[in-house]
Write a protein that holds these residues in place. Structure first.
Motif, PDB file in Angstrom:
ATOM      1  N   ASP A  48       1.041  -1.180   0.064  1.00  0.00           N
ATOM      2  CA  ASP A  48      -0.082  -0.119   0.175  1.00  0.00           C
ATOM      3  C   ASP A  48       0.922   1.279  -0.188  1.00  0.00           C
ATOM      4  OD1 ASP A  48      -1.825   1.918   0.552  1.00  0.00           O
ATOM      5  OD2 ASP A  48      -2.671   1.239   2.104  1.00  0.00           O
ATOM      6  N   PHE A  49       0.915   1.917  -1.191  1.00  0.00           N
ATOM      7  CA  PHE A  49       1.705   3.088  -1.013  1.00  0.00           C
ATOM      8  C   PHE A  49       0.831   4.421  -1.462  1.00  0.00           C
ATOM      9  CE2 PHE A  49       6.387   3.398  -1.469  1.00  0.00           C
ATOM     10  CZ  PHE A  49       6.715   2.568  -0.810  1.00  0.00           C
ATOM     11  N   LEU A  50      -0.538   4.321  -0.769  1.00  0.00           N
ATOM     12  CA  LEU A  50      -1.198   5.324  -0.768  1.00  0.00           C
ATOM     13  C   LEU A  50      -1.673   5.872   0.588  1.00  0.00           C
ATOM     14  CD1 LEU A  50      -3.154   7.282  -2.379  1.00  0.00           C
ATOM     15  CD2 LEU A  50      -4.908   5.718  -2.360  1.00  0.00           C
ATOM     16  N   ALA A  51      -2.017   4.648   1.561  1.00  0.00           N
ATOM     17  CA  ALA A  51      -2.130   4.980   3.033  1.00  0.00           C
ATOM     18  C   ALA A  51      -3.567   5.640   2.983  1.00  0.00           C
ATOM     19  CB  ALA A  51      -1.131   5.529   3.496  1.00  0.00           C
ATOM     20  N   GLY A  52      -4.309   5.425   2.155  1.00  0.00           N
ATOM     21  CA  GLY A  52      -5.715   6.288   2.326  1.00  0.00           C
ATOM     22  C   GLY A  52      -5.569   7.607   2.528  1.00  0.00           C
ATOM     23  N   LEU A  56      -3.927   6.399   6.934  1.00  0.00           N
ATOM     24  CA  LEU A  56      -3.480   5.178   7.358  1.00  0.00           C
ATOM     25  C   LEU A  56      -1.826   5.297   7.794  1.00  0.00           C
ATOM     26  CD1 LEU A  56      -5.456   2.744   4.968  1.00  0.00           C
ATOM     27  CD2 LEU A  56      -5.515   2.623   7.711  1.00  0.00           C
ATOM     28  N   ASN A  57      -1.619   6.684   8.135  1.00  0.00           N
ATOM     29  CA  ASN A  57      -0.079   6.780   8.543  1.00  0.00           C
ATOM     30  C   ASN A  57       0.617   5.787   9.287  1.00  0.00           C
ATOM     31  OD1 ASN A  57      -0.151   9.388   7.141  1.00  0.00           O
ATOM     32  ND2 ASN A  57       0.170  10.464   8.737  1.00  0.00           N
ATOM     33  N   GLY A 340       8.021  16.644  -2.916  1.00  0.00           N
ATOM     34  CA  GLY A 340       7.589  15.972  -1.607  1.00  0.00           C
ATOM     35  C   GLY A 340       8.536  16.204  -0.501  1.00  0.00           C
ATOM     36  N   ARG A 341       7.926  15.648   0.715  1.00  0.00           N
ATOM     37  CA  ARG A 341       9.010  15.663   1.659  1.00  0.00           C
ATOM     38  C   ARG A 341       8.388  14.351   2.568  1.00  0.00           C
ATOM     39  NH1 ARG A 341       8.346  21.176   4.236  1.00  0.00           N
ATOM     40  NH2 ARG A 341       9.870  21.838   2.535  1.00  0.00           N
ATOM     41  N   GLY A 342       9.567  14.042   3.275  1.00  0.00           N
ATOM     42  CA  GLY A 342       9.190  12.673   4.303  1.00  0.00           C
ATOM     43  C   GLY A 342       8.708  11.555   3.202  1.00  0.00           C
ATOM     44  N   LEU A 343       7.778  10.882   4.126  1.00  0.00           N
ATOM     45  CA  LEU A 343       7.167   9.651   3.025  1.00  0.00           C
ATOM     46  C   LEU A 343       6.108  10.132   2.377  1.00  0.00           C
ATOM     47  CD1 LEU A 343       7.561   6.832   5.671  1.00  0.00           C
ATOM     48  CD2 LEU A 343       8.618   6.753   3.362  1.00  0.00           C
ATOM     49  N   TRP A 344       6.253  11.075   1.512  1.00  0.00           N
ATOM     50  CA  TRP A 344       5.194  11.650   0.534  1.00  0.00           C
ATOM     51  C   TRP A 344       5.643  12.106  -0.666  1.00  0.00           C
ATOM     52  CZ3 TRP A 344       1.567  16.636   2.133  1.00  0.00           C
ATOM     53  CH2 TRP A 344       0.646  16.461   1.551  1.00  0.00           C
ATOM     54  N   ILE A 378       1.533  11.008 -10.220  1.00  0.00           N
ATOM     55  CA  ILE A 378       1.137   9.967  -9.452  1.00  0.00           C
ATOM     56  C   ILE A 378       1.342  10.372  -7.957  1.00  0.00           C
ATOM     57  CG2 ILE A 378       0.759   8.121 -11.035  1.00  0.00           C
ATOM     58  CD1 ILE A 378       3.378   6.915  -9.952  1.00  0.00           C
ATOM     59  N   ARG A 379       0.886   9.926  -6.974  1.00  0.00           N
ATOM     60  CA  ARG A 379       1.076  10.290  -5.607  1.00  0.00           C
ATOM     61  C   ARG A 379       1.637   8.907  -4.838  1.00  0.00           C
ATOM     62  NH1 ARG A 379      -4.303  12.734  -4.288  1.00  0.00           N
ATOM     63  NH2 ARG A 379      -4.642  11.467  -5.836  1.00  0.00           N
ATOM     64  N   LEU A 380       2.647   9.050  -3.985  1.00  0.00           N
ATOM     65  CA  LEU A 380       2.992   8.004  -3.418  1.00  0.00           C
ATOM     66  C   LEU A 380       3.098   8.490  -1.747  1.00  0.00           C
ATOM     67  CD1 LEU A 380       6.150   6.696  -5.321  1.00  0.00           C
ATOM     68  CD2 LEU A 380       3.798   5.777  -5.170  1.00  0.00           C
ATOM     69  N   ALA A 381       2.378   7.588  -0.960  1.00  0.00           N
ATOM     70  CA  ALA A 381       2.279   7.991   0.464  1.00  0.00           C
ATOM     71  C   ALA A 381       2.050   6.529   1.271  1.00  0.00           C
ATOM     72  CB  ALA A 381       1.176   8.794   0.720  1.00  0.00           C
TER      73      ALA A 381
END
Length: 404
Positions: A48-52, A56-57, A340-344, A378-381
């Motif tokens: 899961d690379f969206l985490a809601g 879903l952090n 981005g920044r961090g896991l984003w 696309i977004r990754l989180a």
């Protein structure tokens, strides 16, 4: 395992048959999840690379959060704010302390938090600043995403979100994101607030120029205007700090929080501000039946306690550096830009290769779930519980997709 030709497509068709088509989900039907992994009805696992969208952090079914929910389910779930329950004070106090603010107003969804912030800012403008009745205005940014209520879409610049939902609510001035001069020029004697995302998530994880947020803070202070930070996606550990504003050394007058605050279990949102701002509300002037309910508070206070250790902020910063290094190496190899920044992260794919939707479909085929936005972005989180190995795996799958 039942053949996916019998299960997954059928479940997708059923969902399309009985649901209004306000979403266009990937053809994946999830049945269970744990940590950073999802499992579909056919037993196939996905990272899961969206985490809601950051809801879903802490990953799926974090043991501490699940335990809190179970314990509360066995005792009390709802009272309404007509009474006080035994989880309420702890949640409000600990969240206020995390934010460095005097007061917290709990709600349910992110959009409710934004609507609450707008109402509080207007009331503060009339009662404290002295703006003439009915004249309050709020400065917002192009490319914003604060929710989908009628008032919020009134100041959206996304025509898909806005078109055909008028008449629109007045009282907002839209300026380019990241342009401090334009923002400053838009503030007049009737401006009560500046409402911004410290990093614009839906727009593609857009980080403003260095110095922009400190400049906004300075101008708001000078002009007696509230700085409202929508940290619904960017906050609660996502960027490597408790709040994205922390990365710039900025403290807003009001935090709008949601998504991760519910631990991926229940919808929880909140507005945090000092007493001279939130104190303008009196009984009967604003509320919510489910806002601050016992189950929500029991889960959310555990979220606050997880953040109070600093562990997840450190993980996001350290693992985020690894993620961004891997993604940056793909620039010129199918990626045009990485933000981005961090896991984003927001990734712009060479539009000559594929759309963002096509990239997400191909990633899903390789067992990684992400979400597209605005054409070839696309977004990754990933959840903040993701590991180094899982990050490397996801980047490798993206590289393979881009290589064709």
């Amino acid at each position: 395992m039942i053949d996916d030709m019998l299960r997954t497509p059928g479940a997708v068709r059923d969902a399309e048959r009985w649901t209004a088509h306000n979403y266009h989900p990937l053809p994946v039907v999830i049945s269970s999840a744990e940590g950073a992994w999802l499992t579909d009805v056919d037993g196939r696992r996905y990272l899961d690379f969206l985490a809601g969208y950051s809801a879903l952090n802490f990953g799926h079914r974090h043991p501490q959060l699940i335990a809190a929910a179970h314990a509360q389910l066995n005792r009390l779930t709802l009272t309404s704010r007509a009474f006080v329950h035994d989880q309420f004070a702890d949640f409000c106090r600990e969240l206020a302390e995390l934010c460095g603010k005097d007061l917290v107003l709990p709600m349910n969804t992110g959009a409710e938090a934004v609507e609450t912030g707008i109402k509080v800012a207007r009331k503060w403008g009339y009662q404290v600043k002295g703006v003439p009745a009915g004249q309050a205005n709020i400065v917002v940014a192009e490319g914003n995403f604060h929710g989908r209520t009628t008032t919020i879409v009134s100041f959206s610049t996304d025509e898909d979100a806005r078109a055909d939902f008028g008449p629109y609510t007045p009282g907002f001035t839209v300026v380019p994101y990241g342009d401090l001069d334009a923002l400053t020029a838009a503030i007049d004697e009737n401006t009560v607030a500046v409402l911004l995302e410290p990093i614009q998530g839906e727009q593609g994880v857009v980080v403003p120029p260095a110095g922009y947020l400190p400049g906004v803070r300075r101008v708001c202070t000078e002009r007696n205007v509230l700085f409202i930070a929508d940290e619904i996606q960017s906050g609660l550990g996502r960027t490597g700090a408790t709040f994205a504003c922390d990365d710039e050394g900025v403290t807003p007058d009001m935090y709008l929080l949601g998504k991760a605050l519910g631990g991926g279990i229940v919808p929880v949102s909140a507005v945090a501000a000092d007493a001279d701002v939130l104190g303008v509300l009196k009984p009967g002037q604003h509320g919510s039946t489910f806002g601050g309910n016992p189950l929500a508070c029991a889960v959310a206070v555990e979220v606050v306690r997880l953040l109070a250790t600093g562990e997840f902020q450190r993980r996001s910063a350290e693992l985020g550096a690894r993620l961004h290094a891997g993604l940056t190496a793909l620039i010129g190899k199918g990626l045009v830009a990485v933000r981005g920044r961090g896991l984003w992260a927001g990734l712009d794919i060479d539009p000559a290769l594929m759309t963002g939707r096509e990239a997400c479909e191909r990633l899903a085929e390789r067992g990684v779930l992400a979400k597209d936005t605005h054409g070839s972005t696309i977004r990754l989180a990933p959840p903040l519980v993701v590991t180094e190995e899982e990050i490397d795996h996801a980047v490798a799958q993206l590289a393979a997709v881009l290589a064709g």
